[in-house]
Design a protein around this motif. Structure first.
Motif, PDB file in Angstrom:
ATOM      1  N   ALA A 290       0.827  -1.208   0.000  1.00  0.00           N
ATOM      2  CA  ALA A 290       0.000   0.000   0.000  1.00  0.00           C
ATOM      3  C   ALA A 290       0.865   1.264   0.000  1.00  0.00           C
ATOM      4  N   ASP A 291       1.949   1.259   0.776  1.00  0.00           N
ATOM      5  CA  ASP A 291       2.828   2.439   0.795  1.00  0.00           C
ATOM      6  C   ASP A 291       3.463   2.677  -0.572  1.00  0.00           C
ATOM      7  N   ALA A 292       3.908   1.619  -1.229  1.00  0.00           N
ATOM      8  CA  ALA A 292       4.529   1.771  -2.541  1.00  0.00           C
ATOM      9  C   ALA A 292       3.527   2.293  -3.566  1.00  0.00           C
ATOM     10  N   LEU A 293       2.302   1.779  -3.526  1.00  0.00           N
ATOM     11  CA  LEU A 293       1.293   2.252  -4.473  1.00  0.00           C
ATOM     12  C   LEU A 293       0.937   3.716  -4.210  1.00  0.00           C
ATOM     13  N   LYS A 294       0.883   4.099  -2.957  1.00  0.00           N
ATOM     14  CA  LYS A 294       0.590   5.501  -2.651  1.00  0.00           C
ATOM     15  C   LYS A 294       1.722   6.420  -3.141  1.00  0.00           C
ATOM     16  N   ARG A 295       2.970   5.969  -3.035  1.00  0.00           N
ATOM     17  CA  ARG A 295       4.088   6.763  -3.539  1.00  0.00           C
ATOM     18  C   ARG A 295       4.033   6.883  -5.053  1.00  0.00           C
ATOM     19  N   VAL A 296       3.616   5.798  -5.714  1.00  0.00           N
ATOM     20  CA  VAL A 296       3.473   5.868  -7.175  1.00  0.00           C
ATOM     21  C   VAL A 296       2.396   6.873  -7.561  1.00  0.00           C
ATOM     22  N   ASP A 297       1.269   6.842  -6.859  1.00  0.00           N
ATOM     23  CA  ASP A 297       0.191   7.783  -7.169  1.00  0.00           C
ATOM     24  C   ASP A 297       0.636   9.219  -6.902  1.00  0.00           C
ATOM     25  N   ALA A 298       1.380   9.430  -5.796  1.00  0.00           N
ATOM     26  CA  ALA A 298       1.878  10.781  -5.510  1.00  0.00           C
ATOM     27  C   ALA A 298       2.864  11.247  -6.578  1.00  0.00           C
ATOM     28  N   THR A 299       3.690  10.372  -7.072  1.00  0.00           N
ATOM     29  CA  THR A 299       4.624  10.728  -8.137  1.00  0.00           C
ATOM     30  C   THR A 299       3.886  11.082  -9.416  1.00  0.00           C
ATOM     31  N   LEU A 300       2.840  10.331  -9.729  1.00  0.00           N
ATOM     32  CA  LEU A 300       2.051  10.642 -10.924  1.00  0.00           C
ATOM     33  C   LEU A 300       1.397  12.008 -10.803  1.00  0.00           C
ATOM     34  N   VAL A 301       0.898  12.314  -9.632  1.00  0.00           N
ATOM     35  CA  VAL A 301       0.234  13.609  -9.456  1.00  0.00           C
ATOM     36  C   VAL A 301       1.250  14.747  -9.512  1.00  0.00           C
ATOM     37  N   ALA A 302       2.445  14.513  -8.949  1.00  0.00           N
ATOM     38  CA  ALA A 302       3.418  15.593  -8.844  1.00  0.00           C
ATOM     39  C   ALA A 302       4.182  15.844 -10.132  1.00  0.00           C
ATOM     40  N   HIS A 303       4.485  14.827 -10.900  1.00  0.00           N
ATOM     41  CA  HIS A 303       5.403  14.999 -12.020  1.00  0.00           C
ATOM     42  C   HIS A 303       4.815  14.594 -13.371  1.00  0.00           C
ATOM     43  N   PHE A 304       3.632  14.052 -13.394  1.00  0.00           N
ATOM     44  CA  PHE A 304       3.048  13.627 -14.665  1.00  0.00           C
ATOM     45  C   PHE A 304       1.822  14.480 -14.960  1.00  0.00           C
ATOM     46  N   ASN A 305       1.463  14.468 -16.200  1.00  0.00           N
ATOM     47  CA  ASN A 305       0.314  15.239 -16.656  1.00  0.00           C
ATOM     48  C   ASN A 305      -0.956  14.471 -16.286  1.00  0.00           C
ATOM     49  N   VAL A 306      -1.617  14.913 -15.242  1.00  0.00           N
ATOM     50  CA  VAL A 306      -2.805  14.198 -14.753  1.00  0.00           C
ATOM     51  C   VAL A 306      -3.996  14.367 -15.684  1.00  0.00           C
TER      52      VAL A 306
END
Length: 382
Positions: A290-306
């Motif tokens: 769960a922690d790893a998936l949350k970090r992936v989602d945070a990275t997508l929000v912060a650095h990718f075009n949502v």
């Protein structure tokens, strides 16, 4: 020739009255007493003759019946004599039959002893065949349980381990010895533990994570896309000013690795977090996943075009993985395998002890059966 009637008939006699009878004329008395006596004597003689004839006839009937009874008595005597002879013959035959029965009884006893020995031998053979059949099934079940344990320990393949457990349970069901029921109970408990971790859902999650890790390098980044859009809207002099201004840039440092690194490293970091989530799924570490998936989602929000559809699809997959039912601790396998090995060891010791005990008993019963058979044969020969 004719006579003339008298002129004056005689007067008729007077008619007596009806109520009065005329007395009979007295019989003449001319020797009546002698005639009556003769008649009486004749009647007496006739009665005596009839009685004599009747007596003689009865005597003849009795004589005929007596002659018939004598014949019957002679016949019965002859029959009784024949029955006596038959009885004597039957007694002789019964005595002979008693002797034969005694010899036959001794022979039957000897045959019963030999039959018992044969039954023991057949029972030993059948027990050996059954034990061989059970041993083959137990070997197969032990191999399947060991395979399931090693496959789960080495590769984390819960589905393969569950299939191996199903085959082992069917194999143990064919064992005739009821002592191995405890192994099936432990096997059922381990199967339930494997089913509780949802092997199919976990395999689907792994496949989804692998697909997401392969898709991350193609996701659009937020900075590069916004810079490209701004370059399309600005004029030549504005783009030239931005190019010259990029030589010296002042930015705010958040103190995080992402703030110090280039935005292009976000792809590698997101891919590493996805790989970390895969490793957590294989290690049955729900919290790390769960922690790893949350970090992936945070990275997508912060650095990718949502706003991009591919990024939105990736975030939806992450949300689905976070809500997955494939959760639970790692099941502990091997109890059924250890129980099976222990029971097989105990049964092997019992079988060896039983064989050692049965061999002297069989050797002692064989000489005892031989004299009985010899005596029965000797008695049956005369």
């Amino acid at each position: 020739m004719t006579e003339s009637a008298p002129a004056n008939p005689a007067p008729a006699a007077p008619i007596p009255p009806a109520g009065t009878r005329r007395a009979p004329d007295p019989a003449p008395r001319r020797g009546g007493g002698g005639l009556a006596l003769a008649i009486l004597l004749a009647l007496a003689a006739a009665g005596a003759a009839g009685y004599t004839a009747w007596t003689v006839w009865n005597m003849r009937q009795d004589l005929g019946a007596a002659n018939g009874l004598k014949g019957q008595v002679d016949t019965l005597q002859t029959a009784v004599d024949g029955l006596r002879d038959d009885n004597a013959n039957l007694r002789r035959r019964l005595s002979d039959a008693d002797g034969v029965n005694r010899s036959a009884r001794e022979e039957v006893l000897g045959m019963a002893e030999r039959t018992k020995n044969l039954e023991d031998a057949v029972a030993n053979l059948s027990e050996r065949s059954l034990s061989g059949h059970d041993a083959m099934l137990l070997d197969e079940a032990e191999s399947l349980l060991r395979m399931a344990k090693e496959r789960f320990a080495l590769f984390g393949d819960a589905s393969g381990a569950l299939s191996a457990y199903d085959l082992a349970d069917k194999t143990l069901a064919g064992v005739n010895d009821s002592a191995f029921a405890a192994v099936r109970q432990n096997l059922t408990a381990e199967r339930e533990a494997l089913e509780a971790v949802q092997p199919r859902a976990r395999a689907n999650d792994l496949a989804t994570l692998a697909d997401l890790r392969a898709q991350i390098p193609t996701l659009p980044l937020k900075t590069i896309d916004s810079q490209a859009g701004a370059d399309e809207e600005r004029t030549f002099w504005q783009r030239a000013g931005n190019a010259l201004g990029s030589i010296v840039r002042i930015s705010h440092d958040e103190g995080t690795p992402l703030g110090l690194a280039d935005d292009r490293l976000a792809r590698e970091l997101a891919a590493l977090d996805v790989a970390h989530a895969e490793a957590a799924v294989l290690a049955y570490d729900d919290r790390a996943r769960a922690d790893a998936l949350k970090r992936v989602d945070a990275t997508l929000v912060a650095h990718f075009n949502v706003q991009a559809p591919s990024v939105q699809t990736a975030r939806q997959r992450i949300a689905t993985l976070l809500a997955s039912q494939a959760k639970g601790g790692e099941p502990k396998l091997g109890a059924a395998l250890e129980e099976l090995r222990n029971l097989r060891s105990v049964h092997a010791l019992k079988a060896n002890a039983g064989t050692a005990t049965a061999s002297p008993a069989h050797a002692a019963s064989a000489p005892a059966a031989a004299p009985a058979a010899a005596s029965s044969a000797a008695k049956a020969t005369p």
